[in-house]
Design a protein around this motif. Structure first.
Motif, mmCIF file in Angstrom:
data_model
loop_
_atom_site.group_PDB
_atom_site.id
_atom_site.type_symbol
_atom_site.label_atom_id
_atom_site.label_comp_id
_atom_site.label_asym_id
_atom_site.label_seq_id
_atom_site.Cartn_x
_atom_site.Cartn_y
_atom_site.Cartn_z
ATOM 1 N N MET A 22 -3.142 2.542 6.693
ATOM 2 C CA MET A 22 -2.021 3.483 6.734
ATOM 3 C C MET A 22 -1.443 3.513 8.136
ATOM 4 O O MET A 22 -2.165 3.324 9.108
ATOM 5 N N ASP A 26 1.967 7.663 6.826
ATOM 6 C CA ASP A 26 1.151 7.586 5.609
ATOM 7 C C ASP A 26 -0.037 8.534 5.702
ATOM 8 O O ASP A 26 -0.371 9.233 4.740
ATOM 9 N N LEU A 27 -0.673 8.557 6.861
ATOM 10 C CA LEU A 27 -1.841 9.426 7.051
ATOM 11 C C LEU A 27 -1.452 10.878 6.900
ATOM 12 O O LEU A 27 -2.130 11.654 6.221
ATOM 13 N N GLN A 28 -0.351 11.282 7.518
ATOM 14 C CA GLN A 28 0.095 12.662 7.414
ATOM 15 C C GLN A 28 0.398 13.038 5.965
ATOM 16 O O GLN A 28 0.021 14.117 5.502
ATOM 17 N N LEU A 35 -2.956 13.368 4.139
ATOM 18 C CA LEU A 35 -3.670 14.596 4.521
ATOM 19 C C LEU A 35 -3.023 15.832 3.916
ATOM 20 O O LEU A 35 -3.730 16.776 3.543
#
Length: 96
Positions: free
Chosen positions: A83, A87-89, A92
């Motif tokens: 990611m 993408d990570l945000q 999450l």
């Protein structure tokens, strides 16, 4: 899905490509075919290694993605989902 492809080239096959002068052409063909978001090259464990970040639309894209490295360089190929920060945000945020 964004993936990291790590291709560790067979030393003898890569040496052949370098000696024959075909390495630049082969790598250009592979990169033109795969169209990576990013491409990095360097030694890993004493072997020439390519790291490519790719957007794989479908799992059926896996064979044509790794095959050039297998056939041209007898490479060990690993594909890992990855990611970027956005993408990570987004991922999450789905945990809430």
């Amino acid at each position: 899905m964004r993936v990291l492809l790590k291709a560790t080239l067979d030393t003898e096959k890569a040496n052949e490509a370098i000696r024959s002068g075909k390495m630049p052409e082969l790598m250009k063909e592979i990169l033109d075919h795969l169209k990576p978001e990013a491409a990095y090259f360097g030694p890993l464990g004493g072997r020439r290694t390519a790291f490519l970040v790719l957007d794989m639309k479908d799992s059926s894209d896996l064979p044509p993605t790794g095959e050039p490295f297998f056939t041209q360089f007898n490479a060990e190929v690993e594909v890992t989902p990855v990611m970027n920060g956005e993408d990570l945000q987004n991922g999450l945020a789905k945990l809430r």
